[in-house]
Design a protein around this motif. Structure first.
Motif, PDB file in Angstrom:
ATOM      1  N   GLY A 202       3.024   6.214  -6.652  1.00 43.16           N
ATOM      2  CA  GLY A 202       1.584   6.094  -8.045  1.00 43.16           C
ATOM      3  C   GLY A 202       1.701   7.996  -8.188  1.00 43.16           C
ATOM      4  O   GLY A 202       1.221   7.823  -9.186  1.00 43.16           O
TER       5      GLY A 202
ATOM      6  N   GLY B 230       1.859   7.718 -11.875  1.00 39.34           N
ATOM      7  CA  GLY B 230       0.173   8.431 -12.544  1.00 39.34           C
ATOM      8  C   GLY B 230       0.310   9.682 -13.951  1.00 39.34           C
ATOM      9  O   GLY B 230      -0.369   9.823 -14.516  1.00 39.34           O
TER      10      GLY B 230
ATOM     11  N   SER C  60       5.842  12.314  -3.317  1.00 38.05           N
ATOM     12  CA  SER C  60       6.384  11.167  -2.986  1.00 38.05           C
ATOM     13  C   SER C  60       7.663  11.094  -1.908  1.00 38.05           C
ATOM     14  O   SER C  60       7.296   9.973  -1.298  1.00 38.05           O
TER      15      SER C  60
ATOM     16  N   PRO D  79      -3.825   6.239 -16.596  1.00 36.74           N
ATOM     17  CA  PRO D  79      -3.208   5.441 -14.930  1.00 36.74           C
ATOM     18  C   PRO D  79      -4.518   4.467 -14.770  1.00 36.74           C
ATOM     19  O   PRO D  79      -4.648   4.009 -13.709  1.00 36.74           O
TER      20      PRO D  79
ATOM     21  N   SER E  24      -3.793   0.641 -16.078  1.00 32.49           N
ATOM     22  CA  SER E  24      -2.874   0.450 -15.636  1.00 32.49           C
ATOM     23  C   SER E  24      -3.551  -0.115 -13.688  1.00 32.49           C
ATOM     24  O   SER E  24      -2.902  -0.989 -13.653  1.00 32.49           O
ATOM     25  N   ALA E  25      -4.150   0.865 -14.017  1.00 25.54           N
ATOM     26  CA  ALA E  25      -5.156   0.664 -12.214  1.00 25.54           C
ATOM     27  C   ALA E  25      -6.255  -1.385 -12.849  1.00 25.54           C
ATOM     28  O   ALA E  25      -5.733  -1.990 -12.111  1.00 25.54           O
TER      29      ALA E  25
ATOM     30  N   ALA F  24       2.953   1.963  -3.103  1.00 27.17           N
ATOM     31  CA  ALA F  24       2.488   2.855  -3.998  1.00 27.17           C
ATOM     32  C   ALA F  24       2.376   3.833  -3.527  1.00 27.17           C
ATOM     33  O   ALA F  24       1.495   4.610  -4.767  1.00 27.17           O
ATOM     34  N   THR F  25       1.615   4.813  -2.853  1.00 25.56           N
ATOM     35  CA  THR F  25       1.445   5.842  -2.277  1.00 25.56           C
ATOM     36  C   THR F  25       2.776   6.868  -2.396  1.00 25.56           C
ATOM     37  O   THR F  25       2.458   7.655  -3.033  1.00 25.56           O
TER      38      THR F  25
ATOM     39  N   TYR G 158       0.354  -1.443  -0.001  1.00 23.36           N
ATOM     40  CA  TYR G 158      -0.388  -0.131   0.107  1.00 23.36           C
ATOM     41  C   TYR G 158       0.617   1.218   0.425  1.00 23.36           C
ATOM     42  O   TYR G 158       0.911   1.818  -0.896  1.00 23.36           O
TER      43      TYR G 158
END
Length: 269
Positions: free
Chosen positions: A41, A45, A146, A56, A59-60, A37-38, A34
């Protein structure tokens, strides 16, 4: 809506996939995906969106398809307890069990306040709006998000060792103080990179406290009620998030970033 069904199921399944001695470690490791990805992402994205607006979302969709296929490789059978004669199960039972456990009851109230103040979407919204108001470029804003996301990833990597070495009471007390202190700093620090670093420190505590809370829950709640209690926990923690996002957007519009972070300090305390 789908997360409200899949997350409690996945968390309840961990208890059946690993021995009790590894439950806390497994719960902490489960959060790595999780927070990875945070962290990854926002820039990924943004790059995909720059190529084509549909990328985006495509890909999800591929990511969800792959994760669904991977579930088929679980070979250990899951136990399903049958209802005793005359026994009834309902969603409200999960909330009643939480209410009867003083430790869990107190922790879930704190988690709701913390999620309302520091939900990822809300904090990222505040960071984006602050960065834009200070003239930051889109790429720099993505880097800032990020930086903030790194905290959660690091927290998920160190959660297991930290929980083994630090008493639960000290962990929760430290986590409770991090939120208000960080919010006060966010309201008073100039520049943008320091904001990302401060938010990273807030996100650092998330995986550690979550793993500890879920370990408490697994130990205190009977197996047959795990799904319902986890559903109640997910509902209460997730319902706070949209409230926080709406409040952050409204306050930012009316009063600016300083008041946003000040309110976050009050709510998270």
């Amino acid at each position: 809506a789908c997360l409200g069904i899949s997350n409690p199921t996945g968390l309840a399944a961990i208890k059946q996939l690993v021995p009790p001695s590894q439950l806390t470690q497994a719960t902490a490791q489960n959060q790595i995906r999780y927070f990875a990805a945070t962290m990854g992402g926002p820039p990924v994205g943004g790059t995909l969106f720059g190529v084509a607006r549909a990328f985006p979302f495509l890909s999800a969709a591929v990511g969800f398809l792959v994760s669904t296929i991977l579930l088929l490789f679980i070979r250990k059978p899951m136990k399903v307890e049958q209802l005793a004669p005359g026994e009834k199960r309902n969603t409200a039972e999960g909330f009643r069990i939480l209410a009867r456990q003083p430790v869990l009851r107190l922790l879930i109230v704190w988690i709701m306040g913390s999620n309302m103040a520091f939900t990822h979407s809300g904090v990222f919204l505040a960071l984006i709006a602050t960065a834009e108001s200070r003239g930051a470029s889109a790429s720099f804003t993505g880097m800032l998000l990020s930086i903030a996301g790194v905290g959660g990833l690091v927290g998920s990597l160190i959660a297991g060792p930290v929980i083994k070495r630090v008493a639960p009471a000290k962990l929760f007390l430290t986590a409770a103080w991090i939120g208000p202190v960080a919010a006060v700093l966010l309201a008073n620090v100039s520049g943008l990179v320091p904001l990302g670093v401060i938010v990273a420190c807030v996100f650092l505590r998330g995986p550690i406290t979550s793993a500890l809370f879920l370990a408490y829950l697994a130990a205190m709640v009977p197996d047959k009620a795990q799904g319902r209690v986890l559903g109640a926990v997910m509902f209460m923690s997730m319902i706070a998030a949209p409230v926080g996002v709406f409040a952050i957007g409204t306050i930012f519009d009316q009063a600016g970033p300083v008041w946003v972070f000040t309110v976050m300090a009050v709510v998270s305390g």
